[in-house]
Motif scaffolding. Structure first.
Motif, PDB file in Angstrom:
ATOM      1  N   HIS A 198       0.828  -1.214   0.000  1.00  0.00           N
ATOM      2  CA  HIS A 198       0.000   0.000   0.000  1.00  0.00           C
ATOM      3  C   HIS A 198       0.862   1.264   0.000  1.00  0.00           C
ATOM      4  CE1 HIS A 198       0.972  -0.805   4.182  1.00  0.00           C
ATOM      5  NE2 HIS A 198       0.620   0.427   4.504  1.00  0.00           N
ATOM      6  N   GLU A 199       2.040   1.193   0.609  1.00  0.00           N
ATOM      7  CA  GLU A 199       2.939   2.344   0.628  1.00  0.00           C
ATOM      8  C   GLU A 199       3.556   2.581  -0.742  1.00  0.00           C
ATOM      9  OE1 GLU A 199       4.059   1.508   5.312  1.00  0.00           O
ATOM     10  OE2 GLU A 199       5.410   0.861   3.703  1.00  0.00           O
ATOM     11  N   ILE A 200       3.890   1.498  -1.427  1.00  0.00           N
ATOM     12  CA  ILE A 200       4.422   1.608  -2.784  1.00  0.00           C
ATOM     13  C   ILE A 200       3.395   2.264  -3.702  1.00  0.00           C
ATOM     14  CG2 ILE A 200       5.207   0.303  -4.797  1.00  0.00           C
ATOM     15  CD1 ILE A 200       6.350  -1.775  -2.870  1.00  0.00           C
ATOM     16  N   LEU A 201       2.150   1.779  -3.628  1.00  0.00           N
ATOM     17  CA  LEU A 201       1.089   2.324  -4.472  1.00  0.00           C
ATOM     18  C   LEU A 201       0.762   3.766  -4.093  1.00  0.00           C
ATOM     19  CD1 LEU A 201      -1.279  -0.779  -4.658  1.00  0.00           C
ATOM     20  CD2 LEU A 201       0.420  -0.011  -6.344  1.00  0.00           C
ATOM     21  N   PHE A 202       0.821   4.068  -2.795  1.00  0.00           N
ATOM     22  CA  PHE A 202       0.583   5.437  -2.337  1.00  0.00           C
ATOM     23  C   PHE A 202       1.628   6.383  -2.929  1.00  0.00           C
ATOM     24  CE2 PHE A 202       1.720   8.809   0.674  1.00  0.00           C
ATOM     25  CZ  PHE A 202       0.510   9.483   0.789  1.00  0.00           C
ATOM     26  N   ALA A 203       2.907   6.011  -2.829  1.00  0.00           N
ATOM     27  CA  ALA A 203       3.984   6.859  -3.354  1.00  0.00           C
ATOM     28  C   ALA A 203       3.854   7.010  -4.869  1.00  0.00           C
ATOM     29  CB  ALA A 203       5.343   6.257  -3.002  1.00  0.00           C
ATOM     30  N   PHE A 204       3.568   5.912  -5.547  1.00  0.00           N
ATOM     31  CA  PHE A 204       3.379   5.968  -7.001  1.00  0.00           C
ATOM     32  C   PHE A 204       2.259   6.953  -7.349  1.00  0.00           C
ATOM     33  CE2 PHE A 204       1.024   4.668 -10.757  1.00  0.00           C
ATOM     34  CZ  PHE A 204       2.020   4.604 -11.721  1.00  0.00           C
ATOM     35  N   GLY A 205       1.145   6.871  -6.632  1.00  0.00           N
ATOM     36  CA  GLY A 205       0.010   7.748  -6.895  1.00  0.00           C
ATOM     37  C   GLY A 205       0.330   9.210  -6.658  1.00  0.00           C
ATOM     38  N   VAL A 206       1.046   9.502  -5.574  1.00  0.00           N
ATOM     39  CA  VAL A 206       1.395  10.885  -5.248  1.00  0.00           C
ATOM     40  C   VAL A 206       2.272  11.494  -6.339  1.00  0.00           C
ATOM     41  CG1 VAL A 206       2.752  12.341  -3.674  1.00  0.00           C
ATOM     42  CG2 VAL A 206       1.135  10.665  -2.758  1.00  0.00           C
ATOM     43  N   TYR A 207       3.303  10.769  -6.765  1.00  0.00           N
ATOM     44  CA  TYR A 207       4.215  11.325  -7.762  1.00  0.00           C
ATOM     45  C   TYR A 207       3.566  11.413  -9.136  1.00  0.00           C
ATOM     46  CZ  TYR A 207       7.520  10.761  -4.005  1.00  0.00           C
ATOM     47  OH  TYR A 207       8.140  10.851  -2.789  1.00  0.00           O
ATOM     48  N   HIS A 208       2.650  10.493  -9.424  1.00  0.00           N
ATOM     49  CA  HIS A 208       1.902  10.585 -10.671  1.00  0.00           C
ATOM     50  C   HIS A 208       1.019  11.840 -10.670  1.00  0.00           C
ATOM     51  CE1 HIS A 208      -0.357   9.391 -14.209  1.00  0.00           C
ATOM     52  NE2 HIS A 208      -1.480   9.576 -13.532  1.00  0.00           N
ATOM     53  N   LEU A 209       0.384  12.118  -9.545  1.00  0.00           N
ATOM     54  CA  LEU A 209      -0.449  13.318  -9.435  1.00  0.00           C
ATOM     55  C   LEU A 209       0.386  14.587  -9.594  1.00  0.00           C
ATOM     56  CD1 LEU A 209      -2.827  12.396  -6.468  1.00  0.00           C
ATOM     57  CD2 LEU A 209      -3.467  12.686  -8.870  1.00  0.00           C
ATOM     58  N   ILE A 210       1.568  14.620  -8.976  1.00  0.00           N
ATOM     59  CA  ILE A 210       2.440  15.788  -9.110  1.00  0.00           C
ATOM     60  C   ILE A 210       2.838  15.995 -10.564  1.00  0.00           C
ATOM     61  CG2 ILE A 210       4.713  16.726  -8.528  1.00  0.00           C
ATOM     62  CD1 ILE A 210       4.449  15.323  -5.813  1.00  0.00           C
ATOM     63  N   PHE A 211       3.249  14.917 -11.209  1.00  0.00           N
ATOM     64  CA  PHE A 211       3.739  14.993 -12.590  1.00  0.00           C
ATOM     65  C   PHE A 211       2.645  15.389 -13.572  1.00  0.00           C
ATOM     66  CE2 PHE A 211       4.585  12.904 -16.701  1.00  0.00           C
ATOM     67  CZ  PHE A 211       5.818  13.447 -17.015  1.00  0.00           C
ATOM     68  N   GLU A 212       1.471  14.805 -13.409  1.00  0.00           N
ATOM     69  CA  GLU A 212       0.396  14.989 -14.391  1.00  0.00           C
ATOM     70  C   GLU A 212      -0.541  16.150 -14.066  1.00  0.00           C
ATOM     71  OE1 GLU A 212      -0.194  13.632 -17.219  1.00  0.00           O
ATOM     72  OE2 GLU A 212       0.979  11.787 -17.311  1.00  0.00           O
ATOM     73  N   TYR A 213      -0.884  16.332 -12.786  1.00  0.00           N
ATOM     74  CA  TYR A 213      -2.009  17.202 -12.446  1.00  0.00           C
ATOM     75  C   TYR A 213      -1.696  18.350 -11.484  1.00  0.00           C
ATOM     76  CZ  TYR A 213      -4.421  13.185 -14.430  1.00  0.00           C
ATOM     77  OH  TYR A 213      -4.826  12.171 -15.265  1.00  0.00           O
ATOM     78  N   ILE A 214      -0.509  18.355 -10.874  1.00  0.00           N
ATOM     79  CA  ILE A 214      -0.190  19.428  -9.922  1.00  0.00           C
ATOM     80  C   ILE A 214       0.878  20.366 -10.471  1.00  0.00           C
ATOM     81  CG2 ILE A 214       0.695  19.955  -7.622  1.00  0.00           C
ATOM     82  CD1 ILE A 214      -0.549  17.376  -6.622  1.00  0.00           C
ATOM     83  N   ALA A 215       2.009  19.806 -10.913  1.00  0.00           N
ATOM     84  CA  ALA A 215       3.098  20.647 -11.425  1.00  0.00           C
ATOM     85  C   ALA A 215       2.700  21.488 -12.631  1.00  0.00           C
ATOM     86  CB  ALA A 215       4.314  19.779 -11.752  1.00  0.00           C
ATOM     87  N   PRO A 216       2.006  20.932 -13.636  1.00  0.00           N
ATOM     88  CA  PRO A 216       1.668  21.760 -14.814  1.00  0.00           C
ATOM     89  C   PRO A 216       0.788  22.964 -14.493  1.00  0.00           C
ATOM     90  CG  PRO A 216       1.518  19.431 -15.356  1.00  0.00           C
ATOM     91  CD  PRO A 216       1.693  19.507 -13.871  1.00  0.00           C
ATOM     92  N   PRO A 217      -0.363  22.801 -13.815  1.00  0.00           N
ATOM     93  CA  PRO A 217      -1.198  23.987 -13.572  1.00  0.00           C
ATOM     94  C   PRO A 217      -0.567  24.991 -12.607  1.00  0.00           C
ATOM     95  CG  PRO A 217      -2.116  22.069 -12.446  1.00  0.00           C
ATOM     96  CD  PRO A 217      -1.033  21.569 -13.344  1.00  0.00           C
ATOM     97  N   LEU A 218       0.109  24.505 -11.574  1.00  0.00           N
ATOM     98  CA  LEU A 218       0.744  25.435 -10.633  1.00  0.00           C
ATOM     99  C   LEU A 218       1.886  26.203 -11.298  1.00  0.00           C
ATOM    100  CD1 LEU A 218       0.879  23.507  -7.221  1.00  0.00           C
ATOM    101  CD2 LEU A 218      -0.714  25.292  -7.968  1.00  0.00           C
ATOM    102  N   SER A 219       2.640  25.530 -12.149  1.00  0.00           N
ATOM    103  CA  SER A 219       3.721  26.202 -12.869  1.00  0.00           C
ATOM    104  C   SER A 219       3.164  27.235 -13.839  1.00  0.00           C
ATOM    105  CB  SER A 219       4.570  25.169 -13.623  1.00  0.00           C
ATOM    106  OG  SER A 219       5.150  24.241 -12.728  1.00  0.00           O
ATOM    107  N   SER A 220       2.061  26.897 -14.496  1.00  0.00           N
ATOM    108  CA  SER A 220       1.414  27.836 -15.421  1.00  0.00           C
ATOM    109  C   SER A 220       0.846  29.040 -14.682  1.00  0.00           C
ATOM    110  CB  SER A 220       0.287  27.135 -16.189  1.00  0.00           C
ATOM    111  OG  SER A 220       0.806  26.090 -16.998  1.00  0.00           O
ATOM    112  N   LEU A 221       0.381  28.808 -13.453  1.00  0.00           N
ATOM    113  CA  LEU A 221      -0.228  29.883 -12.673  1.00  0.00           C
ATOM    114  C   LEU A 221       0.806  30.859 -12.119  1.00  0.00           C
ATOM    115  CD1 LEU A 221      -2.744  31.135 -11.314  1.00  0.00           C
ATOM    116  CD2 LEU A 221      -2.383  29.535  -9.408  1.00  0.00           C
TER     117      LEU A 221
END
Length: 299
Positions: free
Chosen positions: A35-58
């Motif tokens: 569950h920790e492996i999947l949690f970490a994978f999910g967090v970094y996927h969210l940063i890469f796909e859905y958090i870094a792009p809009p925040l950087s654009s903003l």
């Protein structure tokens, strides 16, 4: 020390589901940390796909929007790397300081022993390397074959640690990542139009100092320790391999074997990485010097 990570009820069900496969692959402690492996994978996927792009654009629209497609991918990857390196280093240092069981391990326990806190560090690192591998496969044309090989080798090495083997050393070698935030900042400075500035120079000096201390000095010292432990373990009798009275720490140890293929894999990996660290250090010196000379010419 017990694993401090929150354990959701669903992880027990999932852990039991994959347990037969993990037992077959001799990854005995993996079900407790999947569950920790999947949690970490999910967090970094969210940063890469859905958090870094809009925040950087903003917040950096005048810079981020002008980046090429490839540079935006690398930017997003550096954002995920920054979060990962800072988090995993802080957690590794905390475990090294606070985990008394880990600190007092003997030879047998350093090779086949297990503590929940050290395994947490290993699991979160595995989750990041799984994310890294997926990104390298998806964007192979951008990041290249070398980065794909690096991601694959790191994922395999840390996954094999769930035998468990070298659980003690997971935190030790994670401290390599102390230099990664400075490397990410150096890259960000270039993309923010701050190449050759004093801020980049100071960061470059910090990068060289931390890289030298953590990867070359600490890395060589730690590699020597693990080589010594493996050499001593290869000469142990079967009776000597039972030299631990801590049943909780050794509960995943199994037959306490040390297959030669595993020894060759780990040892060759450390030799290769140390050689790469020396090569990268030379490249970093050249890069920082180049920017410093440019700054001097401008003045």
């Amino acid at each position: 020390m017990h694993d401090p990570f929150f354990v959701p009820a669903s992880s027990f069900v999932f852990g039991e589901t994959i347990k037969p496969l993990c037992d077959y692959l001799s990854l005995r402690s993996l079900p407790s940390h999947i569950h920790e492996i999947l949690f970490a994978f999910g967090v970094y996927h969210l940063i890469f796909e859905y958090i870094a792009p809009p925040l950087s654009s903003l917040f950096l629209s005048h810079r981020y929007s002008k980046l090429s497609y490839e540079s935006k991918l690398r930017w997003n990857m550096h954002c995920a790397s920054m979060v990962s390196s800072c988090t995993i280093c802080a957690l590794a240092l905390w475990t090294i300081v606070m985990d008394d069981e880990r600190r007092n391990m003997n030879l047998i326990e350093r090779l086949w022993g297990y503590t929940g806190a050290a395994a947490l560090v290993q699991a979160l690192a595995t989750g990041y390397f799984l994310f890294d591998l997926v990104v390298m496969i998806r964007y192979l044309d951008v990041f290249g074959l070398g980065m794909l090989v690096h991601a694959s080798s790191c994922l395999i090495t840390y996954t094999l640690g769930f035998r468990p083997i070298f659980n003690y050393y997971g935190c030790v070698f994670m401290l390599y990542e102390l230099s990664t935030p400075f490397l990410n900042i150096h890259w960000f400075f270039d993309k923010l139009g701050m190449t050759g500035t004093k801020a980049q120079l100071y960061n470059g000096i910090a990068l060289l100092v931390v890289f030298f201390c953590c990867r070359l000095v600490w890395g060589a010292y730690s590699s020597f320790n693990i080589y010594r432990d493996v050499w001593n373990a290869l000469h142990l009798t079967e009776a000597a391999k039972m030299g631990s009275n801590n049943d909780e720490m050794m509960r995943f140890a199994g037959d306490r074997s040390l297959p030669m293929w595993l020894v060759v894999l780990y040892m060759s990996g450390h030799v290769t990485l140390q050689a790469l660290n020396v090569f990268w250090f030379g490249k970093m010196i050249a890069a920082v010097k180049k920017r410093f000379v440019k700054t001097e010419k401008k003045s």
